[in-house]
Enzyme design. Structure first.
Site, PDB file in Angstrom:
ATOM      1  N   SER A  46       6.580   0.747   1.173  1.00 12.96           N
ATOM      2  CA  SER A  46       6.859   1.561  -0.027  1.00 12.96           C
ATOM      3  C   SER A  46       8.084   2.431   0.184  1.00 12.96           C
ATOM      4  O   SER A  46       8.144   3.194   1.163  1.00 12.96           O
ATOM      5  CB  SER A  46       5.678   2.494  -0.335  1.00 12.96           C
ATOM      6  N   HIS A  81       8.568  -1.355  -4.844  1.00 18.02           N
ATOM      7  CA  HIS A  81       8.502  -2.686  -4.217  1.00 18.02           C
ATOM      8  C   HIS A  81       9.174  -3.688  -5.158  1.00 18.02           C
ATOM      9  O   HIS A  81       8.650  -3.955  -6.241  1.00 18.02           O
ATOM     10  CB  HIS A  81       7.050  -3.117  -3.986  1.00 18.02           C
ATOM     11  N   HIS A 103      -0.097  -6.168  -2.077  1.00 21.72           N
ATOM     12  CA  HIS A 103      -1.275  -5.434  -1.593  1.00 21.72           C
ATOM     13  C   HIS A 103      -2.555  -6.012  -2.187  1.00 21.72           C
ATOM     14  O   HIS A 103      -2.535  -6.533  -3.309  1.00 21.72           O
ATOM     15  CB  HIS A 103      -1.206  -3.959  -2.011  1.00 21.72           C
ATOM     16  N   TYR A 105      -4.963  -4.140  -3.269  1.00 21.99           N
ATOM     17  CA  TYR A 105      -5.406  -3.317  -4.398  1.00 21.99           C
ATOM     18  C   TYR A 105      -4.742  -3.713  -5.713  1.00 21.99           C
ATOM     19  O   TYR A 105      -5.179  -3.313  -6.785  1.00 21.99           O
ATOM     20  CB  TYR A 105      -5.193  -1.818  -4.112  1.00 21.99           C
ATOM     21  N   GLU A 106      -3.670  -4.528  -5.638  1.00 22.24           N
ATOM     22  CA  GLU A 106      -3.044  -5.007  -6.879  1.00 22.24           C
ATOM     23  C   GLU A 106      -3.887  -6.121  -7.511  1.00 22.24           C
ATOM     24  O   GLU A 106      -3.571  -6.614  -8.587  1.00 22.24           O
ATOM     25  CB  GLU A 106      -1.643  -5.543  -6.586  1.00 22.24           C
ATOM     26  N   ALA A 134       4.559   2.995   4.447  1.00 20.17           N
ATOM     27  CA  ALA A 134       4.400   4.430   4.225  1.00 20.17           C
ATOM     28  C   ALA A 134       2.942   4.735   4.542  1.00 20.17           C
ATOM     29  O   ALA A 134       2.062   3.976   4.143  1.00 20.17           O
ATOM     30  CB  ALA A 134       4.700   4.758   2.775  1.00 20.17           C
ATOM     31  N   MET A 237      -2.514   1.517   3.080  1.00 22.74           N
ATOM     32  CA  MET A 237      -3.181   0.466   2.290  1.00 22.74           C
ATOM     33  C   MET A 237      -2.557  -0.911   2.510  1.00 22.74           C
ATOM     34  O   MET A 237      -2.600  -1.763   1.629  1.00 22.74           O
ATOM     35  CB  MET A 237      -3.102   0.835   0.802  1.00 22.74           C
ATOM     36  N   SER A 238      -1.968  -1.114   3.672  1.00 26.28           N
ATOM     37  CA  SER A 238      -1.247  -2.386   3.872  1.00 26.28           C
ATOM     38  C   SER A 238      -1.216  -2.758   5.354  1.00 26.28           C
ATOM     39  O   SER A 238      -1.990  -2.249   6.158  1.00 26.28           O
ATOM     40  CB  SER A 238       0.192  -2.236   3.370  1.00 26.28           C
ATOM     41  N   ASN A 261       3.127  11.828   4.049  1.00 28.45           N
ATOM     42  CA  ASN A 261       2.324  12.993   3.637  1.00 28.45           C
ATOM     43  C   ASN A 261       1.276  13.232   4.718  1.00 28.45           C
ATOM     44  O   ASN A 261       0.990  12.334   5.511  1.00 28.45           O
ATOM     45  CB  ASN A 261       1.632  12.713   2.294  1.00 28.45           C
ATOM     46  N   HIS A 286       1.771   9.542  -5.268  1.00 21.77           N
ATOM     47  CA  HIS A 286       2.697   8.431  -4.981  1.00 21.77           C
ATOM     48  C   HIS A 286       4.147   8.924  -5.043  1.00 21.77           C
ATOM     49  O   HIS A 286       5.001   8.456  -4.288  1.00 21.77           O
ATOM     50  CB  HIS A 286       2.467   7.274  -5.958  1.00 21.77           C
TER      51      HIS A 286
END
Ligand code: HPA
Length: 311
Positions: A46, A81, A103, A105-106, A134, A237-238, A261, A286
């Site tokens: 990301s 992306h 991902h 989650y997509e 990220a 998440m990846s 973060n 995000h």
């Protein structure tokens, strides 16, 4: 594609995409000796698509192929992306870049998420994966915009059955029971730290354990606390599905997180507290992920380009 494809459908889908890509690339390999098949795949995380600016623009110029043109590839739907495969050269080394990752989650299955790796492996040249992401900082010593070289991972969905190698095994590619105790290549990690020193990068480069969660929600406080207790240093998440499939293919893996973060691990404000800490303090967004990605992305680009010099 359904969750689990039988082996013949997996093989068919992989071969079809590989044939499509070869049809585009072969004429270039023939035309100029400068255009070599890539040995390394770089996946841009990301806000890290800027890594593509490190591709040589004319020696030879990169070939850019949108995911939507490649049979079986899914489109990238996340801001930050772009969704193109770029073949070219970086610091003299032939490379293919995934500018935009896929991902779970997509809505992609883990087979679809990791499909580009299967296809490139089928084409037979790539044997290194450099993956960037990220991530949220879990380790109390980490600050936003720090870097972390991944040396181990916690695969939370995988431990619960959502695993990229679930289903029939592609025996010609890798073993049914793959060891992951050596997933992150030691030599490549040493090379990353060497380049970080040589480039005199000021932001810290930690070494730690990445925790894969499915997303798309950011973690609750209790989840962040749990990940810290389990030994996770960062969360995202990846990455882990791609790393596992790359290892199944026998590739060497280098993985770099940009800490965008810091995760909140303190208990939430209590309704019984007279002067509670505001509940939204430290909340991840995000926008923050992309903003901090921008701040540190130059260093990430330079580091990756320096590593490529030696691959
Ligand atoms: N959690 C999960 N994924 C992330 C985070 C986070 O805090 N930051 C960037 N990706």
């Amino acid at each position: 594609m359904s969750d689990i494809l039988d082996v013949s459908h997996q093989r068919e889908a992989i071969a079809k995409a590989a044939a499509y890509l070869s049809g585009i690339l072969e004429p270039h390999f023939k035309k100029t000796a400068k255009f070599e098949p890539p040995r390394t795949l770089i996946i841009c995380g990301s806000g890290l698509g800027g890594i593509s600016t490190k591709l040589s623009i004319d020696n030879p110029p990169p070939i850019t192929i949108p995911y939507q043109d490649i049979p079986g590839f899914k489109k990238s739907t996340v801001p930050g992306h772009s969704g193109t495969l770029m073949f070219g050269s970086m610091n003299g080394s032939p490379v293919v870049l995934m500018n935009g990752r896929l991902h779970g989650y997509e809505g992609n299955t883990l087979f679809e998420t990791t499909f580009p790796i299967r296809v490139l492996n089928h084409m037979g040249h790539v044997h290194n994966l450099i993956v960037t992401n990220a991530a949220g900082g879990i380790n109390a010593k980490y600050q936003a915009c720090d870097l972390m070289c991944i040396y181990d991972h916690l695969n939370i969905p995988g431990l619960a059955g959502q695993h990229p190698l679930r289903g029939p095994n592609l025996d010609e590619v890798g073993p049914r029971f793959l060891a992951l105790s050596d997933a992150y290549d030691l030599e490549l990690r040493k090379l990353l730290f060497k380049k970080w020193k040589e480039l005199k990068i000021q932001r810290p480069l930690h070494e730690g354990t990445y925790t894969f969660v499915s997303g798309p929600t950011f973690e609750t406080r209790a989840e962040s606390k749990m990940i810290r207790m389990l030994g996770g240093d960062a969360v995202g998440m990846s990455t882990v599905p791609e790393v596992i499939v790359a290892r199944h293919c026998g590739w060497r893996v280098l993985a770099l997180s940009l800490i965008t973060n810091t995760c909140v691990v303190d208990s939430p404000a209590s309704a019984l507290d007279e002067s509670p800490v505001p509940l939204e303090k430290g909340k991840a967004t995000h926008a923050e992920v992309l903003e901090n990605g921008k701040i540190a992305s130059n260093d990430v680009q330079n580091l990756i380009a320096a590593v490529m010099e030696e691959l």
